[in-house]
Motif scaffolding. Sequence first.
Motif, PDB file in Angstrom:
ATOM      1  N   VAL A   1       0.875  -1.177   0.000  1.00  0.00           N
ATOM      2  CA  VAL A   1       0.000   0.000   0.000  1.00  0.00           C
ATOM      3  C   VAL A   1       0.909   1.223   0.000  1.00  0.00           C
ATOM      4  CG1 VAL A   1      -1.737   1.312   1.308  1.00  0.00           C
ATOM      5  CG2 VAL A   1      -1.811  -1.188   1.321  1.00  0.00           C
ATOM      6  N   VAL A   2       0.631   2.190  -0.855  1.00  0.00           N
ATOM      7  CA  VAL A   2       1.443   3.401  -0.906  1.00  0.00           C
ATOM      8  C   VAL A   2       0.597   4.583  -0.434  1.00  0.00           C
ATOM      9  CG1 VAL A   2       2.662   5.003  -2.442  1.00  0.00           C
ATOM     10  CG2 VAL A   2       2.896   2.531  -2.787  1.00  0.00           C
ATOM     11  N   VAL A   3       1.182   5.385   0.463  1.00  0.00           N
ATOM     12  CA  VAL A   3       0.519   6.593   0.959  1.00  0.00           C
ATOM     13  C   VAL A   3       1.373   7.763   0.500  1.00  0.00           C
ATOM     14  CG1 VAL A   3      -0.188   7.841   3.050  1.00  0.00           C
ATOM     15  CG2 VAL A   3      -0.363   5.347   2.974  1.00  0.00           C
ATOM     16  N   VAL A   4       0.745   8.837   0.048  1.00  0.00           N
ATOM     17  CA  VAL A   4       1.558   9.906  -0.518  1.00  0.00           C
ATOM     18  C   VAL A   4       1.126  11.283  -0.001  1.00  0.00           C
ATOM     19  CG1 VAL A   4       0.187  10.068  -2.652  1.00  0.00           C
ATOM     20  CG2 VAL A   4       2.575  10.658  -2.710  1.00  0.00           C
ATOM     21  N   SER A   5       2.118  12.168   0.171  1.00  0.00           N
ATOM     22  CA  SER A   5       1.857  13.560   0.566  1.00  0.00           C
ATOM     23  C   SER A   5       1.660  14.415  -0.671  1.00  0.00           C
ATOM     24  CB  SER A   5       3.073  14.137   1.295  1.00  0.00           C
ATOM     25  OG  SER A   5       3.145  13.669   2.600  1.00  0.00           O
ATOM     26  N   ALA A   6       1.203  15.625  -0.462  1.00  0.00           N
ATOM     27  CA  ALA A   6       1.142  16.610  -1.546  1.00  0.00           C
ATOM     28  C   ALA A   6       2.566  16.941  -1.983  1.00  0.00           C
ATOM     29  CB  ALA A   6       0.456  17.868  -1.046  1.00  0.00           C
ATOM     30  N   MET A   7       2.745  17.380  -3.229  1.00  0.00           N
ATOM     31  CA  MET A   7       4.073  17.804  -3.686  1.00  0.00           C
ATOM     32  C   MET A   7       4.529  18.944  -2.767  1.00  0.00           C
ATOM     33  SD  MET A   7       3.500  17.709  -7.810  1.00  0.00           S
ATOM     34  CE  MET A   7       5.235  17.599  -8.256  1.00  0.00           C
ATOM     35  N   SER A   8       5.852  19.022  -2.487  1.00  0.00           N
ATOM     36  CA  SER A   8       6.287  19.926  -1.430  1.00  0.00           C
ATOM     37  C   SER A   8       5.876  21.371  -1.728  1.00  0.00           C
ATOM     38  CB  SER A   8       7.794  19.826  -1.197  1.00  0.00           C
ATOM     39  OG  SER A   8       8.461  20.172  -2.351  1.00  0.00           O
ATOM     40  N   GLY A   9       5.434  22.042  -0.710  1.00  0.00           N
ATOM     41  CA  GLY A   9       5.018  23.444  -0.819  1.00  0.00           C
ATOM     42  C   GLY A   9       3.559  23.622  -1.211  1.00  0.00           C
ATOM     43  N   VAL A  10       2.931  22.575  -1.720  1.00  0.00           N
ATOM     44  CA  VAL A  10       1.570  22.729  -2.244  1.00  0.00           C
ATOM     45  C   VAL A  10       0.552  22.998  -1.123  1.00  0.00           C
ATOM     46  CG1 VAL A  10      -0.306  21.530  -3.442  1.00  0.00           C
ATOM     47  CG2 VAL A  10       2.002  21.490  -4.390  1.00  0.00           C
ATOM     48  N   THR A  11       0.665  22.253  -0.016  1.00  0.00           N
ATOM     49  CA  THR A  11      -0.290  22.479   1.088  1.00  0.00           C
ATOM     50  C   THR A  11      -0.172  23.918   1.601  1.00  0.00           C
ATOM     51  OG1 THR A  11       0.079  20.174   1.663  1.00  0.00           O
ATOM     52  CG2 THR A  11      -1.160  21.484   3.243  1.00  0.00           C
ATOM     53  N   ASP A  12       1.059  24.388   1.754  1.00  0.00           N
ATOM     54  CA  ASP A  12       1.268  25.784   2.184  1.00  0.00           C
ATOM     55  C   ASP A  12       0.561  26.742   1.235  1.00  0.00           C
ATOM     56  OD1 ASP A  12       2.857  25.168   4.308  1.00  0.00           O
ATOM     57  OD2 ASP A  12       4.760  25.646   3.319  1.00  0.00           O
ATOM     58  N   GLN A  13       0.707  26.484  -0.060  1.00  0.00           N
ATOM     59  CA  GLN A  13       0.124  27.406  -1.040  1.00  0.00           C
ATOM     60  C   GLN A  13      -1.395  27.368  -1.022  1.00  0.00           C
ATOM     61  OE1 GLN A  13       1.793  28.145  -4.903  1.00  0.00           O
ATOM     62  NE2 GLN A  13       3.356  26.614  -4.497  1.00  0.00           N
ATOM     63  N   LEU A  14      -1.956  26.178  -0.839  1.00  0.00           N
ATOM     64  CA  LEU A  14      -3.418  26.068  -0.787  1.00  0.00           C
ATOM     65  C   LEU A  14      -3.956  26.864   0.409  1.00  0.00           C
ATOM     66  CD1 LEU A  14      -3.665  22.267  -1.595  1.00  0.00           C
ATOM     67  CD2 LEU A  14      -4.662  24.097  -2.984  1.00  0.00           C
ATOM     68  N   ILE A  15      -3.286  26.702   1.547  1.00  0.00           N
ATOM     69  CA  ILE A  15      -3.744  27.403   2.755  1.00  0.00           C
ATOM     70  C   ILE A  15      -3.559  28.909   2.563  1.00  0.00           C
ATOM     71  CG2 ILE A  15      -3.232  27.753   5.214  1.00  0.00           C
ATOM     72  CD1 ILE A  15      -2.630  24.717   5.343  1.00  0.00           C
ATOM     73  N   SER A  16      -2.445  29.270   1.960  1.00  0.00           N
ATOM     74  CA  SER A  16      -2.188  30.683   1.743  1.00  0.00           C
ATOM     75  C   SER A  16      -3.228  31.284   0.790  1.00  0.00           C
ATOM     76  CB  SER A  16      -0.764  30.837   1.227  1.00  0.00           C
ATOM     77  OG  SER A  16      -0.580  32.044   0.621  1.00  0.00           O
ATOM     78  N   ALA A  17      -3.622  30.548  -0.248  1.00  0.00           N
ATOM     79  CA  ALA A  17      -4.649  31.049  -1.176  1.00  0.00           C
ATOM     80  C   ALA A  17      -5.932  31.341  -0.409  1.00  0.00           C
ATOM     81  CB  ALA A  17      -4.921  30.034  -2.286  1.00  0.00           C
ATOM     82  N   ALA A  18      -6.325  30.425   0.471  1.00  0.00           N
ATOM     83  CA  ALA A  18      -7.566  30.614   1.228  1.00  0.00           C
ATOM     84  C   ALA A  18      -7.460  31.832   2.142  1.00  0.00           C
ATOM     85  CB  ALA A  18      -7.861  29.359   2.045  1.00  0.00           C
ATOM     86  N   ARG A  19      -6.286  31.992   2.757  1.00  0.00           N
ATOM     87  CA  ARG A  19      -6.144  33.131   3.682  1.00  0.00           C
ATOM     88  C   ARG A  19      -6.117  34.460   2.924  1.00  0.00           C
ATOM     89  NH1 ARG A  19      -2.465  30.070   7.949  1.00  0.00           N
ATOM     90  NH2 ARG A  19      -4.173  29.314   9.258  1.00  0.00           N
ATOM     91  N   GLN A  20      -5.452  34.448   1.763  1.00  0.00           N
ATOM     92  CA  GLN A  20      -5.433  35.679   0.952  1.00  0.00           C
ATOM     93  C   GLN A  20      -6.855  36.057   0.570  1.00  0.00           C
ATOM     94  OE1 GLN A  20      -2.767  37.382   0.461  1.00  0.00           O
ATOM     95  NE2 GLN A  20      -0.985  36.072   0.267  1.00  0.00           N
ATOM     96  N   ALA A  21      -7.636  35.038   0.189  1.00  0.00           N
ATOM     97  CA  ALA A  21      -9.026  35.303  -0.203  1.00  0.00           C
ATOM     98  C   ALA A  21      -9.794  35.893   0.972  1.00  0.00           C
ATOM     99  CB  ALA A  21      -9.687  34.012  -0.682  1.00  0.00           C
ATOM    100  N   ALA A  22      -9.565  35.310   2.170  1.00  0.00           N
ATOM    101  CA  ALA A  22     -10.290  35.800   3.354  1.00  0.00           C
ATOM    102  C   ALA A  22      -9.940  37.250   3.647  1.00  0.00           C
ATOM    103  CB  ALA A  22      -9.956  34.931   4.554  1.00  0.00           C
ATOM    104  N   GLU A  23      -8.696  37.626   3.305  1.00  0.00           N
ATOM    105  CA  GLU A  23      -8.264  39.001   3.590  1.00  0.00           C
ATOM    106  C   GLU A  23      -8.543  39.929   2.420  1.00  0.00           C
ATOM    107  OE1 GLU A  23      -4.220  38.704   5.142  1.00  0.00           O
ATOM    108  OE2 GLU A  23      -4.928  37.127   6.507  1.00  0.00           O
ATOM    109  N   GLY A  24      -9.262  39.415   1.436  1.00  0.00           N
ATOM    110  CA  GLY A  24      -9.686  40.264   0.318  1.00  0.00           C
ATOM    111  C   GLY A  24      -8.605  40.516  -0.721  1.00  0.00           C
ATOM    112  N   ARG A  25      -7.506  39.768  -0.648  1.00  0.00           N
ATOM    113  CA  ARG A  25      -6.445  39.964  -1.644  1.00  0.00           C
ATOM    114  C   ARG A  25      -6.674  39.012  -2.814  1.00  0.00           C
ATOM    115  NH1 ARG A  25      -3.231  41.381   2.968  1.00  0.00           N
ATOM    116  NH2 ARG A  25      -2.664  39.233   3.394  1.00  0.00           N
ATOM    117  N   VAL A  26      -7.586  39.401  -3.658  1.00  0.00           N
ATOM    118  CA  VAL A  26      -8.048  38.532  -4.737  1.00  0.00           C
ATOM    119  C   VAL A  26      -6.917  38.224  -5.728  1.00  0.00           C
ATOM    120  CG1 VAL A  26      -9.718  38.340  -6.618  1.00  0.00           C
ATOM    121  CG2 VAL A  26     -10.375  39.386  -4.450  1.00  0.00           C
TER     122      VAL A  26
END
Length: 465
Positions: free
Chosen positions: A35-60
Amino acid sequence: MLVMKFGGTSVGSAECMAAVAEIIGQVRGQHPRLVVVVSAMSGVTDQLISAARQAAEGRVEECEAIQASLLAWHMGVCHSLLVDADQRCRMGTYITERMAELEWFCQSVAVRGEVTVRGLDMVSAIGEKLSAAILSALLQTRGMPAEYMDASRVLVTDDHFGGANPLLAETKARLEEHLRPLVESGLVPIVTGYIGATARGVPTTLGRGGGDYSAAIIGACMEANEVCIWSDVDGILTADPNVVPEARTLEELSYVEAAELAYFGAEVLHPKTIKPVEERSIPLRIRNTFNPCHPGTLIVKEPSAGRSPTRAIISTRGLSLLSVRGSEDAWTPQVAARVLRCLGRAGVEVLMFTQSFSERNLTLLVWQRELSSGLRLLRGEFADELARGLIAPPEVRQKVATVSVVGGPSKDGQGVVPQTFAALGRQRTPVIAIAQASSEYNVSFVVPEDEMADTVQALHGELMG
Ligand code: ASP
Ligand code: MG
């Protein structure tokens, strides 16, 4: 059965994915039930979270830029790995759909002007969905019967968003139903690490770096013979080899020792990983994707006698200190509770905190990447007290690092705590804060980031020599 987990750097680019596919192919020759378990490509999770936070702060615009770069990045990887036109097209559609989910999510966050931990769990799961899908497509092109598996179908958790706890009985039942038949029929499931869902299907995550934990949970529930975590270092070392070139791999550790080390250095191994495998005495191995011949570190119940002493220094960069100071009238323990609650609710991780009643001050250690969100949240929470001058504007100290020294006494009986303090005194290290050293087996402290390497090298020389 063998469960193997590949971390973010192991699948961090098209070339790395190809190397991982190679390893999986070789291992499968010896372990047909895999069975293989895999993480997101490095940096991707950070970027996804950052996109959501930017959106919340109105930085479209910033948010859209992240979306565009994630789309281009995954498309590029897919194009360089997949030769078959049909498969490329299918993966292209899959990536576009996940990115549409991200876009929709960011738009709704922008309208509401806030993002919850529950929402962050939903959006950060996209990274693992992409990497696992791409890896399974790649394996298929190489003739391996790989099958993508979204862990939210099988890993059942409570609703503690941002760091959910697995419900083991339910998870085991789902794994028996959905995963076991795949493995028994000779398929290799490629499972998304880090993510799960509540029994009712609401997406959750196991907390940052939780892919290791996913592998341990799956390994334990499926009664695997071994769980192997593939990362980018030769196992667990006496120090970060990028900081101390002469750092040595610890060949064997007990579960207890490994848990202690993992707790202080979440980068090597997620601290919750040990318990599920320990309960069933399943050996856990840490190996290097980029140096697959190296045996790495083996974690078992009883390491063989005569192994070298297990001491290690764990250092972490990319941190900041945030301080909240109040006036005499305003300072109650309630302030600390509010600070921790407001950061916790928004998923800002606090790695350590110290409270000084005499100075009416609370100092928190947070990731540099979450500093601006943390500041914004505190300003919002204490808007009233700030306006009335009861609380001073939060102070920031950027670019700090933590150093933890962990291990038992030396051959001549000296403990790590007194040895560390003596060495720091000799080196005149500018220690900013010290975390509770409630045991004689560990001590952690904060130093300016640019002092970290010298400090770690000096300690390694004195304590591991
Ligand atoms: N992708 C997740 C993270 O970056 C989980 C993991 O890498 O294990 O935190
Ligand atoms: Mg990790």
